[in-house]
Design an enzyme around this catalytic site. Structure first.
Site, PDB file in Angstrom:
ATOM      1  N   ARG A 181     -11.312 -13.853  -6.955  1.00 29.09           N
ATOM      2  CA  ARG A 181      -9.974 -14.480  -7.449  1.00 29.09           C
ATOM      3  C   ARG A 181      -9.411 -13.395  -8.612  1.00 29.09           C
ATOM      4  NH1 ARG A 181      -9.864 -17.317  -3.106  1.00 29.09           N
ATOM      5  NH2 ARG A 181     -11.639 -18.708  -3.170  1.00 29.09           N
ATOM      6  N   ASN A 192     -20.847 -17.152  -8.810  1.00 32.86           N
ATOM      7  CA  ASN A 192     -21.570 -16.760  -7.365  1.00 32.86           C
ATOM      8  C   ASN A 192     -22.451 -15.805  -7.693  1.00 32.86           C
ATOM      9  OD1 ASN A 192     -19.921 -19.003  -6.478  1.00 32.86           O
ATOM     10  ND2 ASN A 192     -18.376 -17.874  -5.622  1.00 32.86           N
ATOM     11  N   LYS A 206     -23.959 -21.965 -11.997  1.00 29.26           N
ATOM     12  CA  LYS A 206     -23.070 -22.694 -10.993  1.00 29.26           C
ATOM     13  C   LYS A 206     -24.409 -22.983  -9.840  1.00 29.26           C
ATOM     14  CE  LYS A 206     -19.899 -22.144  -7.235  1.00 29.26           C
ATOM     15  NZ  LYS A 206     -18.637 -21.337  -6.938  1.00 29.26           N
ATOM     16  N   GLU A 238     -20.798 -25.414  -3.805  1.00 32.68           N
ATOM     17  CA  GLU A 238     -20.156 -24.264  -2.868  1.00 32.68           C
ATOM     18  C   GLU A 238     -21.086 -23.424  -2.175  1.00 32.68           C
ATOM     19  OE1 GLU A 238     -16.847 -22.621  -4.846  1.00 32.68           O
ATOM     20  OE2 GLU A 238     -15.479 -24.333  -4.191  1.00 32.68           O
ATOM     21  N   ARG A 288     -13.103 -36.127  -3.525  1.00 34.85           N
ATOM     22  CA  ARG A 288     -13.751 -34.961  -4.365  1.00 34.85           C
ATOM     23  C   ARG A 288     -13.503 -35.305  -5.928  1.00 34.85           C
ATOM     24  NH1 ARG A 288     -12.078 -28.557  -3.365  1.00 34.85           N
ATOM     25  NH2 ARG A 288     -12.729 -27.938  -5.325  1.00 34.85           N
ATOM     26  N   LYS A 321     -14.549 -28.218 -15.667  1.00 34.58           N
ATOM     27  CA  LYS A 321     -13.165 -27.613 -15.478  1.00 34.58           C
ATOM     28  C   LYS A 321     -12.094 -28.499 -15.964  1.00 34.58           C
ATOM     29  CE  LYS A 321     -14.110 -24.766 -11.309  1.00 34.58           C
ATOM     30  NZ  LYS A 321     -13.721 -24.270 -10.103  1.00 34.58           N
ATOM     31  N   ASP A 335      -9.778 -28.785  -8.924  1.00 39.10           N
ATOM     32  CA  ASP A 335      -9.894 -27.233  -9.046  1.00 39.10           C
ATOM     33  C   ASP A 335      -8.893 -26.347  -9.522  1.00 39.10           C
ATOM     34  OD1 ASP A 335     -11.407 -24.623  -8.779  1.00 39.10           O
ATOM     35  OD2 ASP A 335     -11.415 -24.502  -6.781  1.00 39.10           O
ATOM     36  N   GLU A 389     -13.437 -25.529 -19.261  1.00 40.06           N
ATOM     37  CA  GLU A 389     -13.221 -24.389 -18.742  1.00 40.06           C
ATOM     38  C   GLU A 389     -11.805 -24.348 -18.174  1.00 40.06           C
ATOM     39  OE1 GLU A 389     -16.401 -23.251 -15.841  1.00 40.06           O
ATOM     40  OE2 GLU A 389     -14.733 -22.544 -14.146  1.00 40.06           O
ATOM     41  N   GLU A 445      -5.548 -17.826  -9.685  1.00 36.52           N
ATOM     42  CA  GLU A 445      -5.842 -18.228  -8.285  1.00 36.52           C
ATOM     43  C   GLU A 445      -4.789 -19.095  -7.625  1.00 36.52           C
ATOM     44  OE1 GLU A 445      -9.952 -20.017  -8.033  1.00 36.52           O
ATOM     45  OE2 GLU A 445      -9.768 -20.394  -5.865  1.00 36.52           O
ATOM     46  N   HIS A 504      -3.475 -28.847  -3.990  1.00 35.74           N
ATOM     47  CA  HIS A 504      -4.195 -28.180  -2.928  1.00 35.74           C
ATOM     48  C   HIS A 504      -3.554 -28.387  -1.676  1.00 35.74           C
ATOM     49  CE1 HIS A 504      -7.935 -27.265  -1.130  1.00 35.74           C
ATOM     50  NE2 HIS A 504      -8.380 -27.324  -2.322  1.00 35.74           N
TER      51      HIS A 504
END
Ligand code: GCV
Length: 699
Positions: free
Chosen positions: A168, A210, A287, A291, A336, A360, A365, A387, A393, A521
């Protein structure tokens, strides 16, 4: 002759203008006002140092020298004592009223500007604050400033990979050249440290959440140590994201089960190895089970088991474990929104004292507008940190001008009603509401190898804002914008005002042409750029757009009230009440919480459909206005920056039109209502607009 003239002109314009953005807000250009310049020069000619030599003092003096040479054309004389009758700047370690190690005071005593602090770290921040006063051409003749941060950990999280890519990232490649480290220290590392220290940032997570396990191999730890050594004098601690399966991936163990004694021993030994090299290492960011990342649940364990196992390994070294709450399950009929709260609230109070849960700002997201995550105010015995995402993004990457501080402020100033009225998110994360022992605010970085760091020149303001909000979450987006503009553009008051206004309006404009009324989204799948509200298939149901907007013939929006997913129940009753009633829910959040009929009349007097259409169209028009406003500062700001922003605004307009046309034509299939005057139906067909995603090459 002509060539000579052109050359002279270009050299001249280079000398006065041509700013490639590398210096960020630390430009140190000549102070224009001569009287002020002389007065400042009189002070800075003599610097008195009343403290022991230390590496931070070296960088403080270097900064004062750079600032004086650039702004005033002088080099200060540094001495241990200075006659009271002379003008000067005194740097002093002494016990000041605020006992926090990072606190500072700036005063005027006799003819001296005195910067005092309990530690050199405090002096570092005081010095930058002092220099920033000069940059803004403020009077320094009778100063009485006292300041200290309201949040302990003020951090950037980099999503940088070891192959140089940035997840991102829209401003080039990673600035960390792992293949050159530890031998070569790129000058950019120092520029990065100075910029961060100048806004109070005191921590950096170097790698992507990640996480590649490779980052904590002995090979890489040597490289990390080299960076930690560079950042230490600037009081920036280094943290690493860790892959939970590291004991298996690089440790040769058969499992990464957090309750397995061998696994526990492996992490202890890894922590010891890290602290041997980097004694002030900050900690691990994790994390887990999110995901597709590995985590304790792979072994039937919990977040508590995982986090506490790492916390135990870090505790002897006073290291932290920052455990992310960004988790959600692929349930097509679920919500979610509810996931993080459902998973973490039951664990409140069960984590070790060196664990902090990083949440977050919103429940989904980093969307263009999110209501606050219900975890703020819900965790009473476990510290929760904020966060934010600086990298754009979901906010148009590097071609849309979005000043994010108003969005951050909106969340920070929301009342959680955690223990009654008057407990804003800012209060919660400052530790005021529940007395958290650790407090933290984080920005997912928008920096890269681009010469100007952030791609879009105006995106530098978002990095700056994170520092200023982490220092004091009650700072306003307006104050911050005004300060950033003064520091960044050496221009007249009228132009400054124009730029500040552009900044302050930019986020709402982006919301209008992309996600009006609380849509969320509906962007392109996986790349997250441009409109794709039609996405109905993705590897997971909650990665589609349909899951969120739920448009059909009856209306649009996600019902999270008691007639729908009931997720609103996660908020305190007072906050719930604000959103629960469809007739009083602020329009900005309407489709976050309600499924509403297309022809429902809103408080604006328009139907839902007409309101949406009007916002899409007005949003696009506002970009045209942005262009006109920006044109006014031509010749008033550096030419290179001017042209850069001007060109990006052209792209922004093109992409805003794409958003408008795609969204209107797609949703019209359900509303079956016309685009009413004064607006005109898009001239392109839906099929044409749908194909644009290939034209823009964002896949
Ligand atoms: C680093 C979003 C992004 C992912 C990111 C994730 C996270 O889903 O699209 O790229 O992964 O958030 O915050 O972990």
């Amino acid at each position: 002759m002509r060539i000579l003239l052109l050359l002279t002109l270009s050299i001249f314009s280079f000398a006065t203008f041509a700013d490639d953005g590398y210096r960020l807000w630390l430009k140190y250009d000549k102070v224009k006002n001569e009287t002020k310049r002389k007065a400042y020069a009189a002070r800075l000619a003599n610097i008195e140092v009343k403290l022991e030599q230390d590496p931070t003092l070296v960088v403080i003096l270097e900064e004062l020298k750079m600032a004086s040479q650039g702004m005033l054309g002088i080099t200060p004389k540094v001495s241990k004592t200075l006659a009271a009758t002379l003008y000067g700047v005194t740097l002093e370690i002494s016990t000041i009223a605020d006992k926090k190690p990072e606190a500072y005071e700036i005063k005027t005593i006799n003819k001296h500007s005195v910067i005092q602090a309990n530690t050199t770290q405090g002096l570092l921040y005081g010095t930058f604050a002092f220099i920033q006063l000069l940059q803004q051409e403020e009077s320094i003749t009778s100063l009485d400033i006292k300041s200290s941060p309201k949040i302990q950990l003020r951090m950037l999280n980099h999503w940088d990979n070891n192959n140089g890519t940035i997840e991102r990232g829209y401003a080039g490649m990673s600035m960390w050249k792992w293949y050159e480290l530890p031998e070569r220290i790129d000058p950019r590392y120092i520029a990065y440290a100075r910029s961060n220290a100048s806004i109070g940032i005191n921590g950096t997570v170097l790698n992507n959440v990640n996480a590649s396990a490779r980052f904590i191999t002995s090979e890489y730890l040597g490289k990390v140590k080299a960076l930690a050594d560079v950042y230490r004098p600037y009081h920036i601690k280094v943290y690493m994201s860790v892959n939970f399966a590291s004991p298996k991936i690089i440790g040769g163990l058969k499992t990464a089960d957090p309750l397995d004694p061998e696994v526990r021993a492996w992490w202890k030994q890894k922590a010891d190895e890290i602290y041997e090299l980097i004694p002030d290492f900050g900690g691990f960011l994790v994390k887990a089970n999110s995901e597709g990342e590995p985590g304790p649940m792979d072994y039937g364990r919990t977040h508590v088991d995982g986090a506490n196992m790492l916390a135990e390994a870090m505790a002897p070294h006073h290291g932290l474990v920052i455990w992310r709450a960004f988790v959600y399950n692929a349930d097509p009929n679920g919500d979610r929104f509810a996931a993080a709260y459902n998973e973490f609230k039951p664990f409140d109070g069960k984590f070790m004292s060196n664990v902090i849960i990083q949440v977050k700002n919103g429940p989904i997201d980093f969307q263009v507008r999110e209501p606050i995550s219900p975890l703020f105010g819900a965790m009473q015995k476990t510290p929760v940190s904020m966060e934010f995402q600086l990298t754009q993004e979901y906010l148009g990457w590097a071609t849309h001008w979005v000043y994010e501080a108003p969005m951050f402020e909106e969340n920070l100033q929301t009342d959680t009603y955690a223990t009654g009225k008057g407990n804003t998110v800012a209060d919660v994360i400052m530790g005021k509401t529940f007395n958290y022992p650790i407090t933290s605010m984080v920005g997912v970085a928008n920096t890269g190898s681009d010469r100007n760091w952030t791609g879009h020149p105006m995106a530098q303001a978002n990095w700056f804002a994170l520092g200023k909000l982490a220092w004091n979450p009650n700072n306003t987006s307006k104050q911050i914008a005004e300060e950033w503009v003064k520091l960044t553009f050496n221009t007249d008051a009228e132009s400054q005002k124009t730029i500040v206004n552009l900044m302050l309006n930019s986020r709402e404009i982006y919301v209008n042409y992309t996600n009006p009324l609380g849509l969320h989204h509906v962007m392109g799948e996986s790349h997250h750029f441009g409109p794709e509200p039609w996405v109905s298939k993705a590897p997971r149901p909650d990665w589609t757009a349909l899951y969120y907007h739920k448009a059909d013939a009856s209306g649009i929006g996600f019902d999270r009230t008691n007639t729908g997913s009931k997720t609103l129940q996660q908020y305190q009753p007072e906050l719930r009440k604000l959103y629960e009633n469809v007739d009083t829910c602020p329009l900005e959040y309407l489709l976050w919480f309600h499924h509403v009929a297309w022809d429902k009349k809103l408080s604006s007097g328009r139907t839902v459909w007409d309101e949406m259409v009007s916002r899409y169209y007005e949003g696009v028009k506002s970009v045209e206005k942005m262009q006109a406003e920006w044109a006014k500062v031509k010749g008033k700001v550096d030419e290179e920056t001017f042209e850069n922003v001007e060109a990006r605004l052209k792209t922004q307009l093109k992409e805003a039109l794409w958003w408008r046309d795609a969204s209107v034509l797609y949703f019209q299939k359900f509303s079956q209502m016309p685009v009413a005057a004064p607006y005109q139906k898009p001239t392109r067909t839906f099929e044409e607009v749908k194909k644009l995603v290939d034209v823009y090459h964002v896949h």
